[in-house]
Design an enzyme around this catalytic site. Structure first.
Site, PDB file in Angstrom:
ATOM      1  N   LYS A   1      17.549 -44.678  44.486  1.00  0.00           N
ATOM      2  CA  LYS A   1      16.681 -45.911  45.366  1.00  0.00           C
ATOM      3  C   LYS A   1      18.259 -46.114  45.482  1.00  0.00           C
ATOM      4  O   LYS A   1      18.286 -46.962  47.154  1.00  0.00           O
ATOM      5  CB  LYS A   1      16.426 -47.129  44.196  1.00  0.00           C
TER       6      LYS A   1
ATOM      7  N   SER B   1      11.456 -48.443  47.960  1.00  0.00           N
ATOM      8  CA  SER B   1      12.479 -48.589  47.104  1.00  0.00           C
ATOM      9  C   SER B   1      12.386 -49.588  45.772  1.00  0.00           C
ATOM     10  O   SER B   1      11.186 -48.407  44.668  1.00  0.00           O
ATOM     11  CB  SER B   1      13.843 -48.599  48.144  1.00  0.00           C
TER      12      SER B   1
ATOM     13  N   TYR C   1      18.132 -43.834  37.932  1.00  0.00           N
ATOM     14  CA  TYR C   1      17.399 -44.670  38.819  1.00  0.00           C
ATOM     15  C   TYR C   1      17.865 -45.414  39.925  1.00  0.00           C
ATOM     16  O   TYR C   1      17.286 -45.586  40.843  1.00  0.00           O
ATOM     17  CB  TYR C   1      16.305 -45.124  38.157  1.00  0.00           C
TER      18      TYR C   1
END
Length: 277
Positions: free
Chosen positions: A152, A134, A148
């Protein structure tokens, strides 16, 4: 005790460094990457302990075939490392539809597909460990990295649930949350969206040029981080999360503290909305 490892995204960064470290200590690695010839230099000195396979984690059928192949070749795989991924920089208006799909297909669906393909094998062998890469960006957020962060935060939610689902099968997992590290990911390899004029003067736009430059030097030492990832496999029960880097610790701590303070401030409101007995 030597172990068998399956790792995605081994062409560079954490994946390649981990492969090197594991071979040095006598473990066996089934390494996957888009272009296997990029690891031929490691294979030559691996004493037959490095297996290579081409893999695009966005190709679901390919993922299943390669994972099945890895278990067939190695017999048992002790650790699955889902590492393949990349960063995309751009405001929500700036990123294209194609860039959004590719980011989510790689970082979320690719990671989920790898794990889903491995689970039947891990159950059949009576357990195993999963390391999911992660980021500190799975608990905090910066402007310009919204997609992004979305990937995650999503994979962290998936694993929070998955870990509870598979615990009775002897399968454990850890979310790895590195801060900025001196890998290609943090030094000029982030995919950049086409900038819009309206965002050229906003404060976060300065980060665009910083991330695009090879001269940017993060604080994190990737080899030290990788060695802690490997060491975490010896810890049982497995840590749910592993923060790596002083920036990761500081920023995650600040974010969680602020989040808890905000929750406590709303306690009376939350309790007041329960139905009457």
């Amino acid at each position: 005790m030597s172990r068998n490892w399956f790792i995605t995204g081994t062409s560079s960064g954490f994946g390649r460094i981990m492969t090197e470290c594991l071979l040095e200590r006598g473990d066996t690695v089934f390494a996957t990457l888009r272009k296997p010839d990029m690891l031929h230099d490691l294979q030559a000195g691996s004493q037959g302990r490095l297996y290579l396979a081409a893999l695009d984690v966005t190709d679901t059928d390919m993922v299943r075939q390669v994972v099945d192949q890895a278990f067939a070749v190695l017999g048992r795989i002790d650790v699955i490392v889902s590492n393949a991924g990349y960063g995309l920089f751009g405001a929500a208006e700036e990123v294209s539809d194609a860039q959004i799909r590719q980011q989510l297909d790689t970082n979320i669906l690719g990671s989920i597909t790898v794990v889903r393909a491995a689970l039947p094998h891990l159950r059949a062998q009576g357990g195993g460990r999963i390391l999911q890469l992660s980021s500190m960006g799975g608990q905090i957020a910066f402007p310009g990295l919204g997609l992004y962060h979305a990937s995650k935060w999503a994979i962290e939610g998936f694993f929070e649930s998955l870990i509870q689902e598979v615990a009775s099968f002897g399968i454990e997992a850890t979310l790895i949350e590195p801060g900025a590290a001196r890998t290609q990911f943090g030094r000029g390899s982030v995919v950049m969206a086409e900038p819009l004029d309206a965002y050229q003067t906003v404060p976060f736009s300065a980060r665009r040029s910083v991330l695009a430059q090879d001269s940017y030097t993060p604080v994190g030492d990737p080899e030290k981080m990788v060695r802690e990832m490997i060491a975490s496999v010896d810890v049982s029960p497995a840590p749910l999360r592993l923060a790596l880097g002083s920036d990761a610790y500081r920023l995650i701590h600040e974010a969680l503290t602020e989040r808890l303070e905000q929750l406590e401030a709303q306690k009376a409101i939350a309790l007041s909305t329960d139905a009457s007995p």
